[in-house]
Scaffold this motif. Structure first.
Motif, PDB file in Angstrom:
ATOM      1  N   LYS A  80       0.990  -1.286   0.023  1.00  0.00           N
ATOM      2  CA  LYS A  80       0.130   0.095  -0.109  1.00  0.00           C
ATOM      3  C   LYS A  80       0.769   1.208   0.238  1.00  0.00           C
ATOM      4  CE  LYS A  80      -3.993   2.029   2.596  1.00  0.00           C
ATOM      5  NZ  LYS A  80      -4.722   1.794   3.695  1.00  0.00           N
ATOM      6  N   VAL A  81       0.749   2.241  -1.176  1.00  0.00           N
ATOM      7  CA  VAL A  81       1.430   3.325  -1.010  1.00  0.00           C
ATOM      8  C   VAL A  81       0.574   4.654  -1.156  1.00  0.00           C
ATOM      9  CG1 VAL A  81       3.168   2.356  -2.555  1.00  0.00           C
ATOM     10  CG2 VAL A  81       1.406   3.362  -3.471  1.00  0.00           C
ATOM     11  N   ARG A  82       1.383   5.562  -0.669  1.00  0.00           N
ATOM     12  CA  ARG A  82       0.606   6.946  -0.387  1.00  0.00           C
ATOM     13  C   ARG A  82       1.303   7.971  -1.276  1.00  0.00           C
ATOM     14  NH1 ARG A  82       1.094   8.386   4.475  1.00  0.00           N
ATOM     15  NH2 ARG A  82      -0.798   7.430   5.324  1.00  0.00           N
ATOM     16  N   ALA A  83       0.789   8.442  -2.327  1.00  0.00           N
ATOM     17  CA  ALA A  83       1.106   9.883  -3.115  1.00  0.00           C
ATOM     18  C   ALA A  83       1.298  10.892  -2.431  1.00  0.00           C
ATOM     19  CB  ALA A  83       0.626   9.594  -4.603  1.00  0.00           C
ATOM     20  N   SER A  84       2.331  11.374  -2.317  1.00  0.00           N
ATOM     21  CA  SER A  84       2.364  13.000  -1.490  1.00  0.00           C
ATOM     22  C   SER A  84       3.477  13.613  -1.807  1.00  0.00           C
ATOM     23  CB  SER A  84       2.012  12.682  -0.094  1.00  0.00           C
ATOM     24  OG  SER A  84       2.207  13.731   0.824  1.00  0.00           O
ATOM     25  N   LYS A  85       3.329  14.996  -2.117  1.00  0.00           N
ATOM     26  CA  LYS A  85       4.427  15.918  -2.397  1.00  0.00           C
ATOM     27  C   LYS A  85       5.400  15.195  -3.476  1.00  0.00           C
ATOM     28  CE  LYS A  85       3.468  18.297   1.590  1.00  0.00           C
ATOM     29  NZ  LYS A  85       3.774  18.816   3.100  1.00  0.00           N
ATOM     30  N   GLY A  86       5.226  14.569  -4.240  1.00  0.00           N
ATOM     31  CA  GLY A  86       5.958  13.722  -5.185  1.00  0.00           C
ATOM     32  C   GLY A  86       6.737  12.491  -4.633  1.00  0.00           C
ATOM     33  N   THR A  87       6.407  12.105  -3.784  1.00  0.00           N
ATOM     34  CA  THR A  87       6.900  10.782  -3.432  1.00  0.00           C
ATOM     35  C   THR A  87       5.946   9.699  -2.857  1.00  0.00           C
ATOM     36  OG1 THR A  87       8.554  12.055  -1.999  1.00  0.00           O
ATOM     37  CG2 THR A  87       8.289   9.950  -1.158  1.00  0.00           C
ATOM     38  N   LEU A  88       6.249   8.745  -3.206  1.00  0.00           N
ATOM     39  CA  LEU A  88       5.673   7.479  -3.021  1.00  0.00           C
ATOM     40  C   LEU A  88       5.899   6.786  -1.516  1.00  0.00           C
ATOM     41  CD1 LEU A  88       4.913   5.131  -6.072  1.00  0.00           C
ATOM     42  CD2 LEU A  88       3.324   6.730  -4.943  1.00  0.00           C
ATOM     43  N   ASP A  89       5.264   6.978  -0.499  1.00  0.00           N
ATOM     44  CA  ASP A  89       5.661   6.369   0.730  1.00  0.00           C
ATOM     45  C   ASP A  89       4.921   5.039   0.948  1.00  0.00           C
ATOM     46  OD1 ASP A  89       6.830   8.774   1.861  1.00  0.00           O
ATOM     47  OD2 ASP A  89       4.757   9.477   2.055  1.00  0.00           O
ATOM     48  N   VAL A  90       5.533   4.037   1.499  1.00  0.00           N
ATOM     49  CA  VAL A  90       4.994   2.768   1.520  1.00  0.00           C
ATOM     50  C   VAL A  90       4.277   2.851   3.100  1.00  0.00           C
ATOM     51  CG1 VAL A  90       5.758   0.254   1.963  1.00  0.00           C
ATOM     52  CG2 VAL A  90       6.597   1.722   0.167  1.00  0.00           C
ATOM     53  N   VAL A  91       3.322   2.579   3.104  1.00  0.00           N
ATOM     54  CA  VAL A  91       2.288   2.758   4.313  1.00  0.00           C
ATOM     55  C   VAL A  91       2.085   1.441   4.852  1.00  0.00           C
ATOM     56  CG1 VAL A  91       1.574   5.007   3.972  1.00  0.00           C
ATOM     57  CG2 VAL A  91       0.181   3.198   3.128  1.00  0.00           C
ATOM     58  N   ASP A  92       2.131   0.407   4.198  1.00  0.00           N
ATOM     59  CA  ASP A  92       1.707  -1.129   4.562  1.00  0.00           C
ATOM     60  C   ASP A  92       2.278  -1.879   3.546  1.00  0.00           C
ATOM     61  OD1 ASP A  92       0.898  -2.769   6.334  1.00  0.00           O
ATOM     62  OD2 ASP A  92      -1.342  -2.515   5.904  1.00  0.00           O
ATOM     63  N   ALA A  93       2.607  -3.041   4.028  1.00  0.00           N
ATOM     64  CA  ALA A  93       2.846  -4.283   3.035  1.00  0.00           C
ATOM     65  C   ALA A  93       2.563  -5.526   3.628  1.00  0.00           C
ATOM     66  CB  ALA A  93       4.538  -4.062   2.909  1.00  0.00           C
ATOM     67  N   LEU A  94       2.055  -6.345   2.722  1.00  0.00           N
ATOM     68  CA  LEU A  94       1.532  -7.567   3.123  1.00  0.00           C
ATOM     69  C   LEU A  94       2.407  -8.861   2.238  1.00  0.00           C
ATOM     70  CD1 LEU A  94      -2.324  -7.120   3.274  1.00  0.00           C
ATOM     71  CD2 LEU A  94      -0.767  -6.920   5.246  1.00  0.00           C
ATOM     72  N   PRO A  95       3.234  -9.813   3.081  1.00  0.00           N
ATOM     73  CA  PRO A  95       3.570 -10.963   2.268  1.00  0.00           C
ATOM     74  C   PRO A  95       2.500 -11.957   1.900  1.00  0.00           C
ATOM     75  CG  PRO A  95       3.920 -11.234   4.437  1.00  0.00           C
ATOM     76  CD  PRO A  95       3.454  -9.935   4.615  1.00  0.00           C
ATOM     77  N   ILE A  96       2.788 -12.353   0.526  1.00  0.00           N
ATOM     78  CA  ILE A  96       1.688 -13.329   0.126  1.00  0.00           C
ATOM     79  C   ILE A  96       2.173 -14.630   0.559  1.00  0.00           C
ATOM     80  CG2 ILE A  96       0.497 -14.463  -1.873  1.00  0.00           C
ATOM     81  CD1 ILE A  96       1.079 -11.819  -3.348  1.00  0.00           C
ATOM     82  N   THR A  97       1.503 -15.361   1.345  1.00  0.00           N
ATOM     83  CA  THR A  97       1.816 -16.856   2.088  1.00  0.00           C
ATOM     84  C   THR A  97       0.877 -17.800   1.979  1.00  0.00           C
ATOM     85  OG1 THR A  97       0.526 -16.206   4.224  1.00  0.00           O
ATOM     86  CG2 THR A  97       3.002 -15.258   3.931  1.00  0.00           C
ATOM     87  N   THR A  98       1.410 -19.110   2.144  1.00  0.00           N
ATOM     88  CA  THR A  98       0.747 -20.102   2.086  1.00  0.00           C
ATOM     89  C   THR A  98      -0.369 -20.408   3.002  1.00  0.00           C
ATOM     90  OG1 THR A  98       2.177 -21.668   3.204  1.00  0.00           O
ATOM     91  CG2 THR A  98       2.766 -21.300   0.884  1.00  0.00           C
ATOM     92  N   SER A  99      -0.947 -21.567   2.923  1.00  0.00           N
ATOM     93  CA  SER A  99      -1.786 -21.937   4.165  1.00  0.00           C
ATOM     94  C   SER A  99      -1.217 -21.868   5.297  1.00  0.00           C
ATOM     95  CB  SER A  99      -2.578 -23.183   3.836  1.00  0.00           C
ATOM     96  OG  SER A  99      -3.551 -23.110   2.861  1.00  0.00           O
ATOM     97  N   SER A 100       0.247 -22.485   5.428  1.00  0.00           N
ATOM     98  CA  SER A 100       0.867 -22.616   6.666  1.00  0.00           C
ATOM     99  C   SER A 100       1.419 -21.183   7.108  1.00  0.00           C
ATOM    100  CB  SER A 100       2.195 -23.727   6.442  1.00  0.00           C
ATOM    101  OG  SER A 100       1.475 -24.892   6.115  1.00  0.00           O
ATOM    102  N   GLY A 101       1.405 -20.251   6.357  1.00  0.00           N
ATOM    103  CA  GLY A 101       2.096 -18.981   6.493  1.00  0.00           C
ATOM    104  C   GLY A 101       3.501 -18.723   5.826  1.00  0.00           C
ATOM    105  N   ASP A 102       3.759 -19.809   5.091  1.00  0.00           N
ATOM    106  CA  ASP A 102       5.183 -19.712   4.670  1.00  0.00           C
ATOM    107  C   ASP A 102       5.163 -18.699   3.281  1.00  0.00           C
ATOM    108  OD1 ASP A 102       6.229 -21.183   6.601  1.00  0.00           O
ATOM    109  OD2 ASP A 102       5.826 -23.147   5.538  1.00  0.00           O
ATOM    110  N   GLN A 103       6.488 -18.654   2.934  1.00  0.00           N
ATOM    111  CA  GLN A 103       6.429 -17.621   1.732  1.00  0.00           C
ATOM    112  C   GLN A 103       6.155 -18.465   0.395  1.00  0.00           C
ATOM    113  OE1 GLN A 103      11.048 -18.167   2.197  1.00  0.00           O
ATOM    114  NE2 GLN A 103      10.483 -16.850   0.584  1.00  0.00           N
ATOM    115  N   VAL A 104       5.550 -17.651  -0.489  1.00  0.00           N
ATOM    116  CA  VAL A 104       5.248 -18.679  -1.772  1.00  0.00           C
ATOM    117  C   VAL A 104       6.319 -18.609  -2.509  1.00  0.00           C
ATOM    118  CG1 VAL A 104       2.585 -17.983  -1.496  1.00  0.00           C
ATOM    119  CG2 VAL A 104       3.973 -16.465  -2.899  1.00  0.00           C
ATOM    120  N   THR A 105       7.241 -17.304  -2.705  1.00  0.00           N
ATOM    121  CA  THR A 105       8.064 -17.232  -3.551  1.00  0.00           C
ATOM    122  C   THR A 105       7.634 -16.755  -4.900  1.00  0.00           C
ATOM    123  OG1 THR A 105       8.700 -19.155  -4.504  1.00  0.00           O
ATOM    124  CG2 THR A 105       9.544 -18.886  -2.496  1.00  0.00           C
TER     125      THR A 105
END
Length: 455
Positions: free
Chosen positions: A130-155
Motif C-alpha cells: 500500500k502506497v501513498r502519493a504525496s508531495k512527489g513521493t510514494l510512501d510505503v504505508v503498509d505491506a503484506l507478504p503473500i503466504t501459503t496456508s501454513s504462513g510460509d512464503q510462496v516465492t
C-alpha cells in the motif's frame, strides 16, 4: 509461522533508518487533483495532460523483505524494492493505492545460444504493498507478504518443470528448484470484505487471498495438474488457457460493481502452436463469479495493429494487455501496450458476446481463434472498442505502464513496472555480483482527461 505473525506493516516492521529513506522527497510536477485548464502559454488545454507524479525512494529489498518474513532474503545483491507497478487499485483514502509486486527481480542471460531465466534474489516473496502519493513521493504505508496456508512464503519461483522456464541463479550458472507455491503476481483488486484477488502469469491463475495476504484458493485451468502446493488449487478455468505463452499469462484484473471479476490474458494463446500465438492479434478476456467460483463468460478481444499502438514497431508479439479497469457495470478499460507505448480502449461486456464453451475453446478447432485474420468474418463476436486515450502521445508518461486506476472521474493514475532496476544480460551485475541499476524508478503519474469516464 502463523498469518498473524507475518502480517507486519512496513511502518511498524522496518528499521528507523529505512523509514527515513522512505521519507526522502521525490520530484513533484503538480497535485494529483489539479483542475487547472491552462497550458504553459496561458491558453486553455483541451487534451489529456499530466498533473502530477510521485516516485518511490530507494528501499533496500533485503530490509523490506525481511521485515515482512524474517530471514527470507540472505543477500539482495544491491537490489532495491521495485516491481510494484504490476497493478494499481484505489485504497480508501485519496492518494493511496494498493499495488502488488511481480515474482521479484529476474532477467535473462544467453548461455550456449539459449536464454536462461535468472532469479538473483530467490528468497524474495511477492508482496501486496500500500502506497501513498504525496508531495512527489510514494510512501510505503503498509505491506503484506503473500503466504501459503501454513504462513510460509510462496516465492516467485516457477511451478512446473518443462512447462515454465527453468530458474537459475543471478549469473545463470546454477539451477534453482521449482516451487509449486510460486506466484508471478500481476493484477490486484480489493473486495468489499477486505480480501484481495490477484492474477498470476504462471498458471495462468486467479488467486484469492485473505486481508493479510494468505492464499485462500488458487484457480487454475482444467488439466493443469499442479500438485504439491500448500494451499487449495482448484481447476476452474477453461483448459485452453494452458496454451498461454511462457511468461504471458494473466496480467489485467478488474472488479465490476456487481462483484464479478474480469481477467485478461496478456497475449494471444499459442493455439495451435507458438507461431500462431506470435502473429495473432486476438486475445481473450474472462468473467469470473466469486459467488459461483466459476467462469461465466469469455470474450474475444482484438488488438489494433502493432504500428498503430506503437508507431515504428512491426512485431505483433510485442502487444500485451496489462491493465483492466472497471468504469461501469459491464464497461471496462483495456490497456493495449508495448514497452514503449500504450492506448486505453473502452469495451462493453455483453452476454451475447461470450464464446465460453464454444468450439473456440477446443484446441482441436482448425483454424483456431488465434489463427483467424478476421475473427468477426468467421462469426466470432469480437468486442467493439472505443479509444479513450493514447498515452503514448502524452509527453512525460513513462514506458512499460502496467497498472492503471481511477483517481477521479477525469483522472487516471498510472504506474510503471521498473523491473527492480534490472536489465537482461551479464552486464546486469558487476564483478562482485551487485546490481548495476538501470536508473528506472517506480513512479505514479496522474493524467487528467478532457472528459469524464464511465456512463
Amino acid at each position: 509461522m502463523s498469518p498473524r505473525v507475518v502480517r507486519r506493516s512496513v511502518s511498524v516492521g522496518l528499521p528507523l533508518a529505512l523509514l527515513a529513506a522512505i521519507a526522502v522527497a521525490g520530484t513533484a510536477t503538480g497535485a494529483p487533483g489539479s483542475t487547472d485548464t491552462a497550458g504553459s502559454n496561458g491558453a486553455p488545454t483541451t487534451g489529456p495532460r499530466i498533473t502530477g507524479t510521485a516516485t518511490l525512494p530507494d528501499i533496500p529489498l533485503g530490509a523490506f523483505s525481511n521485515a515482512l518474513l524474517p530471514g527470507t532474503v540472505a543477500d539482495d545483491r544491491g537490489v532495491d524494492l521495485g516491481g510494484i507497478g504490476s497493478d494499481l487499485y484505489p485504497a480508501t483514502r485519496e492518494g493511496e493505492f494498493w499495488t502488488v509486486t511481480d515474482r521479484g527481480p529476474n532477467g535473462q542471460i544467453t548461455v550456449d545460444g539459449k536464454k536462461r531465466r535468472t532469479f538473483p534474489v530467490p528468497g524474495f516473496d511477492p508482496a501486496i504493498v500500500k502506497v501513498r502519493a504525496s508531495k512527489g513521493t510514494l510512501d510505503v504505508v503498509d505491506a503484506l507478504p503473500i503466504t501459503t496456508s501454513s504462513g510460509d512464503q510462496v516465492t516467485g519461483l516457477p511451478n512446473q518443470q518443462a512447462r515454465d522456464e527453468a530458474p537459475y541463479t543471478y549469473d545463470a550458472r546454477t539451477p534453482l528448484p521449482y516451487n509449486p507455491n510460486g506466484l508471478d503476481t500481476e493484477g490486484i483488486v480489493r473486495a468489499a470484505d477486505g480480501s484481495f484477488w490477484l492474477v498470476d502469469e504462471y498458471g495462468p491463475s486467479l488467486v484469492h487471498t485473505s486481508g493479510t495476504g494468505r492464499v485462500l484458493a488458487r484457480y487454475v485451468p482444467e488439466g493443469l495438474n499442479l500438485t504439491g502446493a500448500d494451499y487449495p488449487v482448484i481447476e476452474a478455468l477453461p483448459g485452453i488457457l494452458r496454451q498461454r505463452k511462457v511468461n504471458r499469462g494473466f496480467e489485467g484484473l478488474a472488479l465490476l460493481p456487481g462483484g464479478d471479476l474480469v481477467l485478461a490474458v496478456q497475449s494471444p494463446l499459442s493455439v495451435p502452436d507458438t507461431e500462431a500465438g506470435e502473429s495473432s492479434l486476438t486475445a481473450r478476456l474472462l468473467r469470473f463469479s466469486p459467488k459461483k467460483q466459476a467462469v461465466t463468460a469469455e470474450y474475444a478481444y482484438r488488438f489494433d495493429p502493432v504500428d498503430v499502438v506503437d508507431p515504428g514497431e512491426n512485431d505483433p508479439s510485442e502487444l500485451k494487455i496489462s491493465s483492466v479497469v472497471a468504469v461501469g457495470r459491464d464497461r471496462v478499460l483495456i490497456e493495449e501496450r508495448t514497452d514503449r507505448a500504450a492506448r486505453l480502449q473502452a469495451v462493453e461486456l455483453r452476454p451475447g458476446n461470450s464464446i465460453l464453451g464454444s468450439p473456440w475453446d477446443d484446441q482441436a478447432t482448425s483454424p483456431s481463434l488465434e489463427q483467424l485474420a478476421d475473427p468477426a468474418a468467421s462469426g466470432v463476436p469480437v468486442l467493439r472498442k472505443e479509444l479513450v486515450v493514447d498515452l503514448g502521445r502524452i509527453k512525460g508518461v513513462p514506458g512499460k505502464i502496467e497498472g492503471i486506476a481511477l483517481a477521479g472521474r477525469r483522472t487516471l493514475a498510472l504506474i510503471n513496472d521498473n523491473d527492480f532496476g534490472m536489465t537482461d544480460g551479464t552486464q546486469a551485475f558487476d564483478e562482485q555480483g551487485r546490481l548495476v541499476d538501470s536508473g528506472v524508478e517506480s513512479t505514479i503519474t496522474y493524467v487528467r482527461l478532457p472528459k469524464p469516464l464511465g456512463r
